[in-house]
Design an enzyme around this catalytic site. Structure first.
Site, PDB file in Angstrom:
ATOM      1  N   HIS A 161       0.759  -1.221   0.050  1.00 26.79           N
ATOM      2  CA  HIS A 161      -0.125   0.169  -0.064  1.00 26.79           C
ATOM      3  C   HIS A 161       0.864   1.285  -0.005  1.00 26.79           C
ATOM      4  O   HIS A 161       0.457   2.157   0.506  1.00 26.79           O
ATOM      5  CB  HIS A 161      -0.836   0.064   1.369  1.00 26.79           C
ATOM      6  CG  HIS A 161      -1.700  -1.212   1.646  1.00 26.79           C
ATOM      7  ND1 HIS A 161      -2.893  -1.531   0.828  1.00 26.79           N
ATOM      8  CD2 HIS A 161      -1.267  -2.363   2.241  1.00 26.79           C
ATOM      9  CE1 HIS A 161      -3.286  -2.825   1.296  1.00 26.79           C
ATOM     10  NE2 HIS A 161      -2.475  -3.083   2.119  1.00 26.79           N
ATOM     11  N   SER A 282      14.475  20.996 -17.080  1.00 25.31           N
ATOM     12  CA  SER A 282      13.230  21.735 -17.499  1.00 25.31           C
ATOM     13  C   SER A 282      13.609  23.021 -18.214  1.00 25.31           C
ATOM     14  O   SER A 282      14.702  23.728 -18.011  1.00 25.31           O
ATOM     15  CB  SER A 282      12.497  21.945 -16.000  1.00 25.31           C
ATOM     16  OG  SER A 282      11.775  23.293 -16.255  1.00 25.31           O
ATOM     17  N   LYS A 288      15.902  21.625 -12.092  1.00 25.14           N
ATOM     18  CA  LYS A 288      15.367  20.386 -12.040  1.00 25.14           C
ATOM     19  C   LYS A 288      16.166  19.589 -12.963  1.00 25.14           C
ATOM     20  O   LYS A 288      16.686  19.743 -13.861  1.00 25.14           O
ATOM     21  CB  LYS A 288      13.875  20.608 -12.701  1.00 25.14           C
ATOM     22  CG  LYS A 288      12.975  21.162 -11.843  1.00 25.14           C
ATOM     23  CD  LYS A 288      11.611  20.964 -12.058  1.00 25.14           C
ATOM     24  CE  LYS A 288      11.243  19.422 -11.741  1.00 25.14           C
ATOM     25  NZ  LYS A 288       9.651  19.116 -12.048  1.00 25.14           N
ATOM     26  N   GLU A 295       9.104   8.123 -17.065  1.00 29.88           N
ATOM     27  CA  GLU A 295       7.901   8.564 -17.321  1.00 29.88           C
ATOM     28  C   GLU A 295       7.382   8.123 -18.747  1.00 29.88           C
ATOM     29  O   GLU A 295       6.333   7.825 -18.934  1.00 29.88           O
ATOM     30  CB  GLU A 295       7.718   9.844 -17.184  1.00 29.88           C
ATOM     31  CG  GLU A 295       7.867  10.383 -15.616  1.00 29.88           C
ATOM     32  CD  GLU A 295       8.124  11.962 -15.498  1.00 29.88           C
ATOM     33  OE1 GLU A 295       7.097  12.639 -15.142  1.00 29.88           O
ATOM     34  OE2 GLU A 295       9.226  12.511 -16.133  1.00 29.88           O
TER      35      GLU A 295
END
Ligand code: ARG
Length: 475
Positions: A161, A282, A288, A295
């Protein structure tokens, strides 16, 4: 003349030319051109067989084979321009053959239909591509085993979980993904083994009156035997569906690995850092470094599942045997295999170059709460029923939370106050390392079990490597 015969072999029955809108609508050569190697192999085998059966003269077959070889060279070096008006790769090849060898080209299609031709090409393509896919999958499996070999000593929490549950070794974690990917490999292997029967000679749907030798072409092309039923040979696409579903399952596994990498790479977890060579920045925020590879792979899994669904829905409700709907089988199949190969490749690089933050993992695994189950199991060893033990430890956990103290800070007296069998030394008991070593069952995270799993994984890798061989064409 040659053009008419080959781009519209059915022209004899028609009084009007095709509308240009239909021509481009029905053309598939922009994607089925990928089948050219398989198409030529099938045609060469067919031509040779026709000669052996006396349907063609030896010299005619020789001319056809030499012509087909020349077409092959032109396709390989990109000099043959494919014409959408000639619909698909099969007719483009035949059309070029006409130009090269003249009217004898018209004999190649004796006893053959594009229906058995395309089914054969697709089967051959899958037999060629599955080993390629298995090879890039093997690279990722090897990377996981390499990481595991070097990270037996790294301890992190295992999660259920997405809550810290119990400590595990990082090696054990990598090997969990290795197991899933090994099953993917075994599914791909099985799928290829099932592509064993040649559709060639099934004709349009009901064979042919010509005395073909289907056994000869089947063996020549590497199949075990001719397909047993001509209708089924033409209409089945289950091998493509099987490969697509195997690829979709594989992509779901990759997606889950990637989801984990995204989490682990976040500042919240801080468990890993991706190498600059597999990260992106970025355009706006200079600080970043993004896990875009993970992804993208996660995103592309949706696309491959879509490929599977696309062909499933295309096939649903089609009566026997060939229906033109089935031309829609190729793009999803090609896309799925291409996408999976690309994803496997970048993911191997990403995981190979990953930096693991051992301290962050160890700190997260050091929470004594993760060993609450061990406490309950200690009571079970003292013959306390597990349900009762669970309840007792639950009360101890509540007590510790109330007191704002870790479990390891509770005194021996406090513990025995909850149950006399809890006469333990909290300082040694609440060590992740001790807990891990106590979990020495087969398949568990103890060093002994992990070492055994690593040896087994190495053996599996070797077996796959040998099977795929240097050229990758498994028997
Ligand atoms: N391009 C077609 C396909 O990929 C080849 C088979 C065409 N057969 C036919 N009867 N129109 O499915």
């Amino acid at each position: 003349m040659a053009d008419e015969k080959t781009s519209k072999p059915w022209a004899g029955r028609f009084q009007k030319a095709a509308d240009p809108a239909l021509e481009s609508f029905s053309s598939s050569v922009h994607f089925d051109r990928r089948l050219w190697r398989q198409d030529l192999r099938g045609s060469v085998a067919h031509a040779r067989m026709l000669a052996k059966q006396g349907i063609l003269d030896e010299s005619e077959a020789e001319t056809l084979v030499r012509g087909l070889e020349r077409v092959g060279r032109e396709l390989a070096d990109g000099t043959l321009e494919l014409d959408p008006a000639a619909e698909d790769i099969h007719m483009n090849v035949e059309r070029r053959l006409y130009t090269l060898v003249g009217d004898v080209a018209g004999k190649l299609h004796s006893g053959r239909s594009r229906n058995d031709q395309v089914a054969t090409d697709l089967a051959l393509w899958m037999r060629d591509e599955i080993p390629r896919l298995r090879r890039v999958l093997l690279d990722l499996r090897s990377v996981l085993v390499e990481r595991a070999t070097g990270e037996v000593d790294v301890i992190l929490p295992g999660y259920t979980h997405l809550q810290r549950a119990q400590p595990v070794r990082l090696a054990h974690h990598w090997l969990a993904h290795f197991e899933a990917l090994s099953r993917d490999d075994s599914r791909l292997r099985d799928a290829r083994a099932r592509i064993s029967h040649s559709p060639l000679g099934a004709g349009a749907l009901a064979g042919t009156t010509l005395p073909l030798d289907r056994d000869a072409t089947a063996l020549e092309l590497g199949f075990e035997a001719p397909a047993r039923n001509s209708l089924d040979a033409i209409s089945s696409r289950d091998a493509a569906l099987e490969l697509l579903s195997n690829t979709a399952i594989l992509m779901i596994h990759l997606s889950r690995i990637c989801e984990e990498l995204v989490l682990w790479n976040s500042s919240e977890f801080g468990f890993v850092e991706m190498d600059d060579s597999f990260s992106t920045g970025s355009s706006l925020m200079p600080q970043k470094k993004n896990p875009d590879v993970a992804e993208l792979v996660r995103g592309k899994s949706g696309r491959v599942v879509g490929d599977l669904v696309s062909l499933l829905v295309t096939m649903k409700g089609l009566p026997l045997a060939y229906n033109r709907d089935m031309q829609e089988d190729k793009e999803p199949l090609f896309d799925a295999v291409e996408t999976a190969c690309a994803c496997l490749e970048v993911l191997s690089g990403t995981i190979r170059t990953l930096r693991v933050n051992r301290q962050a993992m160890a700190a997260a695994a050091a929470d004594p709460m993760l060993l609450a189950t061990d406490l309950a199991e200690h009571l079970v060893e003292a013959r306390v029923p597990f349900r009762e033990a669970h309840e007792v430890v639950g009360r101890i956990v509540a007590h510790a939370l109330d007191a704002g103290a870790p479990l390891s800070a509770l005194s021996r007296d406090t513990l025995t106050g909850f149950h006399p069998a809890l006469d333990i030394d909290p300082a040694t008991f609440f060590s992740a390392e001790r807990s891990l070593e106590a979990r020495s069952l087969v398949g568990g995270p103890a060093r002994k079990a992990v070492d055994a799993a690593l040896r087994e994984a190495q053996r599996l890798i070797e077996t796959t490597r040998e099977e795929l061989g240097a050229t990758g064409d498994p028997a």
